[in-house]
Scaffold this motif. Sequence first.
Motif, PDB file in Angstrom:
ATOM      1  N   UNK A   1      20.681   1.578  16.819  1.00 21.52           N
ATOM      2  CA  UNK A   1      21.300   0.985  15.628  1.00 21.52           C
ATOM      3  C   UNK A   1      21.038  -0.508  15.410  1.00 21.52           C
TER       4      UNK A   1
ATOM      5  N   UNK B   1      17.257   1.465  -4.313  1.00 22.11           N
ATOM      6  CA  UNK B   1      18.711   1.511  -4.134  1.00 22.11           C
ATOM      7  C   UNK B   1      19.105   2.673  -3.218  1.00 22.11           C
ATOM      8  N   UNK B   2      18.535   3.853  -3.518  1.00 21.19           N
ATOM      9  CA  UNK B   2      18.932   5.029  -2.742  1.00 21.19           C
ATOM     10  C   UNK B   2      18.490   4.906  -1.287  1.00 21.19           C
TER      11      UNK B   2
ATOM     12  N   UNK C   1      21.154   2.979   0.620  1.00 20.56           N
ATOM     13  CA  UNK C   1      22.342   3.807   0.869  1.00 20.56           C
ATOM     14  C   UNK C   1      22.039   4.861   1.941  1.00 20.56           C
ATOM     15  N   UNK C   2      20.905   5.544   1.766  1.00 21.44           N
ATOM     16  CA  UNK C   2      20.561   6.618   2.707  1.00 21.44           C
ATOM     17  C   UNK C   2      20.402   6.055   4.109  1.00 21.44           C
TER      18      UNK C   2
ATOM     19  N   UNK D   1      24.009   4.889   5.407  1.00 21.77           N
ATOM     20  CA  UNK D   1      24.920   6.019   5.622  1.00 21.77           C
ATOM     21  C   UNK D   1      24.360   6.966   6.692  1.00 21.77           C
TER      22      UNK D   1
ATOM     23  N   UNK E   1      29.627   8.774  16.030  1.00 24.97           N
ATOM     24  CA  UNK E   1      30.023  10.110  15.604  1.00 24.97           C
ATOM     25  C   UNK E   1      29.189  11.088  16.423  1.00 24.97           C
TER      26      UNK E   1
ATOM     27  N   UNK F   1      28.553  16.820  13.539  1.00 27.13           N
ATOM     28  CA  UNK F   1      28.537  15.765  12.530  1.00 27.13           C
ATOM     29  C   UNK F   1      27.278  14.936  12.679  1.00 27.13           C
ATOM     30  N   UNK F   2      26.969  14.567  13.921  1.00 29.96           N
ATOM     31  CA  UNK F   2      25.789  13.759  14.165  1.00 29.96           C
ATOM     32  C   UNK F   2      24.521  14.537  13.829  1.00 29.96           C
TER      33      UNK F   2
ATOM     34  N   UNK G   1      24.145  16.991  11.756  1.00 29.99           N
ATOM     35  CA  UNK G   1      24.028  17.149  10.310  1.00 29.99           C
ATOM     36  C   UNK G   1      23.609  15.841   9.648  1.00 29.99           C
ATOM     37  N   UNK G   2      24.207  14.738  10.073  1.00 32.10           N
ATOM     38  CA  UNK G   2      23.859  13.436   9.488  1.00 32.10           C
ATOM     39  C   UNK G   2      22.409  13.064   9.776  1.00 32.10           C
TER      40      UNK G   2
ATOM     41  N   UNK H   1      19.927  15.091   9.867  1.00 31.34           N
ATOM     42  CA  UNK H   1      19.074  15.782   8.895  1.00 31.34           C
ATOM     43  C   UNK H   1      19.393  15.403   7.482  1.00 31.34           C
ATOM     44  N   UNK H   2      20.612  14.944   7.241  1.00 30.37           N
ATOM     45  CA  UNK H   2      20.949  14.385   5.933  1.00 30.37           C
ATOM     46  C   UNK H   2      20.059  13.178   5.681  1.00 30.37           C
TER      47      UNK H   2
ATOM     48  N   UNK I   1      23.832   7.740 -13.468  1.00 34.27           N
ATOM     49  CA  UNK I   1      23.203   7.737 -12.148  1.00 34.27           C
ATOM     50  C   UNK I   1      24.268   7.617 -11.060  1.00 34.27           C
TER      51      UNK I   1
ATOM     52  N   UNK J   1      24.769  10.555  -8.314  1.00 33.92           N
ATOM     53  CA  UNK J   1      24.531  10.257  -6.905  1.00 33.92           C
ATOM     54  C   UNK J   1      25.837  10.343  -6.111  1.00 33.92           C
TER      55      UNK J   1
ATOM     56  N   UNK K   1      33.810  20.204   9.438  1.00 41.01           N
ATOM     57  CA  UNK K   1      33.305  19.780  10.744  1.00 41.01           C
ATOM     58  C   UNK K   1      34.420  19.172  11.584  1.00 41.01           C
TER      59      UNK K   1
ATOM     60  N   UNK L   1      20.397   5.689  23.153  1.00 43.86           N
ATOM     61  CA  UNK L   1      20.534   4.264  23.425  1.00 43.86           C
ATOM     62  C   UNK L   1      22.003   3.870  23.402  1.00 43.86           C
TER      63      UNK L   1
ATOM     64  N   UNK M   1      33.756  11.163  24.714  1.00 39.96           N
ATOM     65  CA  UNK M   1      34.338  11.052  23.385  1.00 39.96           C
ATOM     66  C   UNK M   1      35.686  11.755  23.254  1.00 39.96           C
TER      67      UNK M   1
END
Lengths: 469, 320
Positions: A133, A175-176, A179-180, A183, A192, A196-197, A199-200, A202-203, B13, B17, B32, B54, B98
Motif C-alpha cells: 500500500x 477520474x475513474x 477512484x478505482x 477504493x 480487510x 472481501x479482500x 472480491x475487492x 478482482x473489483x 455520470x 457511477x 460478506x 507485505x 484478525x
Amino acid sequence: MILKYLFAKNEAIPVGSAAIFFGFSAIIWFMIGTGLGSFNAAKLAFPDFVTGTEMFAFGHMRQVHVLAVIFGWISMAFAMAMMYITPILGNTRLWSEKLGLWNCMMWNISLLLGLTLLWMGVTSGREYSDFPWPLDLAVAAFISIPLAVNVWMTIIKRRTQGIYTTNWFFAASTFMLIIVFLVGNLPEYFHLTGLTEAYMTWWFAHNVLGLWITPVAAAIAYYVIPKVTGNPLYSHRIGHLHFWSIVVFYSTPAAHHLMSAPLPEWLKSFASVEGVLILVPAIAFVSNILLTMQGKWNMFVENLEVRFTVVGVLLAIPLNMQGGFQQTRSINWYIHGTGWMVAHAHLALLGFSTFLEAAAVYLGLQTLMKRKLYSLTLGNLHFWLLLIGFSTYWISMTIAGLIQGAGKIYEVPYIDVVIAEHPYMIARWLGGTMVFSSTILWLYNMWMTAREGTVIPAGRMPHELAYER
Amino acid sequence: MNFREYRIGSRAFGVAFGLSMSITLFFPSFDLAASIVSEVGLDKQLTSGWDSGWQIADPLLNGLNKPLKVLVRKDPKTGEPMEPVYAYVYPAGTSLPNGVTHTANLGKGVEELSVKQGRVTEAKKENGAVFLIKKSDQLLTFEDKPLSYMENATATKGWTPDEVLKQAADSDVLHAGSGKTMFVREGCWWCHTLLPEQTQDWQVFGAPPMLGDFNGESPTAFGSDRKGPDLLHVGSRNASREWMMLHFFNPRLVQPHSIMPRFDYLWGEVDADGKKIDFKKWRSEYDEYREGKITTPPDVPMYAKDSEIRNLIDFVVNLK
C-alpha cells in the motif's frame, strides 16, 4: 535534455516536451515488459532455463512483466496521448508542461522502485494490485492524480465550445482510475480480509481494465481515424452510446472473475448478465470507427497509423465476443483458470490496446517532433512482427487453454495436461520473442526519426508527407 | 462547462457511477460481513496470523511476525499425556490474527462464544498467547455442522507460549504461518490455485471452499491461472515430506515432465548438519545424471530446521 526544463518557467518549455518524454518512456517500458514476458515464456517451455536463483525465478518475474506492461507501456502511452491530443482538441496548449514533465519523471521513478521491490518478492499477494500500500499511495499521488489534473485543466481551459468524444473519455477515465485505484486497494490500507479482500482484488482488476485501459484505448481511435483519414466521426450519437454504456455496464461485472468462489449467488448472476452487456459499448465502438473509414480504406494499406488503429479495432471484435460470453456460467466452468484466459488477457492488452496505443505514439511523436517517420520499412517490420508474434501467442495459448479445460473436466492427471501443452508453450515463447524483437526495431526507428526524420513544414500533418525509406 | 448538456451529463455520470459502486461494493458488503467463520476458516487464520503479504513487521517477506502450529501431546502445565490437540502459539510480540483484534469478523454466534467462553479479547500481543479451536453444541444454521470457536488457552488454561513450545518435539511444530509468507513471496500462487472450482474438480482436487472458510485470511491467494494442480487439499493427497523435499529441490527428480521451477535456493547456505551446500557440484552431477553418465541423481541435502524451505513444506503439508 528533459531535465533542464524541470525547473524552467512553464512558458519557456517547448510545446509537447511532456508528451515526447512520455512517448519514449512508454516504448522503453514496452521493451522491458515484453522482454520479461519472453523470458518468462522461455521458463514455461524450458523449466531448467536460468534456474536456482531467487531473482530469476518465475514467481518473482511474472508480476513484474504484467505491471511493467500495464503501468509502464500502456498507461504511459495513454499519458502521452492525453498530453498531446487533449490540447489539440481544445485548440489550446497543455495546461502545464511542467507538471507533465514532473509527472513523467516521478512516474518512471516510482514504477522503477515498485517493480524492483516486486521483483524482490515484496508483494501484497493480490493479483494486479501487487504493490504494497505505500507504493499504491505513491502511484496515486505521482501517477494518476497529476495526470488527471493536467487533463481536466486543459479541458476546462479549452478554446472550443464543445468537447469532442475523445476528451469525454479522457476526462472520465482519469477520474475513474483514481477512484478505482484508491477504493480497490482499501483491503490493504484497512486490512480487510477473507472474501472481501478477494472480491475487492478482482473489483480492482476488472475496473482498471474496463474503466481505464479499454475506454482510453478506444478514445485514441476516435481521434486517430478522423484526424488521419480526414473523415468526420461517423456518429456522435453512437459515441454517446459507447461512453454511457461503458460507465453503466463495464463498471459492474467484477464478480464474474470469481465465478467459482463462494461469493453471493445474486452477485455472480448479476455480474454475469452485466458482463454480456459489455457487447453494447463494444459494438458501438467498432461499428463507429469502421464506418468512419468509409471511402478511405486505401489508407488501411498505405498509412501505418491507420493500419495499427484499424487492426486494434478489428481485434476488439474477438476480444469482446470472448469477454462477453466466456464469463457466463455455461462457458466459464470450462475455461476458467486455463491458458484460454492468458490468451484473452493478451488479446486485450497486446492485441486490441497495444495496436491502438502504438498508433497514438507513432502519430504523436511525428507530430510533436515535426519529423516524418524515419523508415516505413522498419515500421512495417514492426507491425508484422507484432501482429504475427501476437497471433502466434494468442492461438497457441487458446489451444493450450482448451486442452487444459478438457483435461479439467475429464479428470485427466494434471501432468498429462502439462505434457500436452508443451508444444504450445514453445510456440508462445516464439510469439512473445517476436513481439519483443519488434519493440527494439520500433525504439530504433523512433530514435532515428527524432535525429534524422525529414522535417515536417509548419502547418502540415505527418501523413501528408510521403515516406522516404 | 458552458453548456447545460455538460452540467446534466456530469450529474448523470455521478449517478451512474455511484449506482454501480453501490451495487458492486455496498450491497455485497452486507452479505460478506454476515458470513460466519467455519472451523476451516478458524484454522487458516490462526495458522497464518495477521497477514501473509507485505506488512510493516515483515517488510521483505521473510516470514517474520508469524505464529506456530503445535501438536500438543502432553499437558504443558502438568506434563501428563493428553489427547493430542493442535495449539496455535503466538510468541510475545507476534501480531494477533484478525478474528482476535476484530471479533466481529468471526460472525454471529462464533463471536459471542469466542469472547465469552474463549476469552479471546484477553489476549495481548506483548505477552503472546496460545489459541485452541473448540467445538460447541450449537449448530451452524445453514450447514448443520457444530459451530467452532477460538479459545485463548493462555486465559482459560494458563498455557503460555514458552511452556507449549518447551514440551513440543520439533517434528510437532509446524512453521506453516511463515510458510504461507514463502508461498506468497515465491509466487507459488501464480501457477497453483487454492480454489477448486464449484462445477468440477471434486474428484481430483477435493471439495471447493465454503463461505466462512476465509474470514480473517489475507491474502487469500486464490490464484487465477492454473499451470499446475490445485493445492487447497494437497496435504490430504500427499503428506510425504521426503517427496516434497525432493520435489522442491528439483521437481524433475520425482516428476520428469514437471515445468515447476527449482526452489533449491530456499535451502539457504547450509544443510541440517550445518555443512555448506555445494549447489554447483550438485547441479553438475545432476547434469551428468541427465545425460546418462551416472545412473542415480545426487542426493538432495536435508534442509536445516530454520530454513525457508522447512516453512514452505510445513505450509504445504498442512493444506488438508
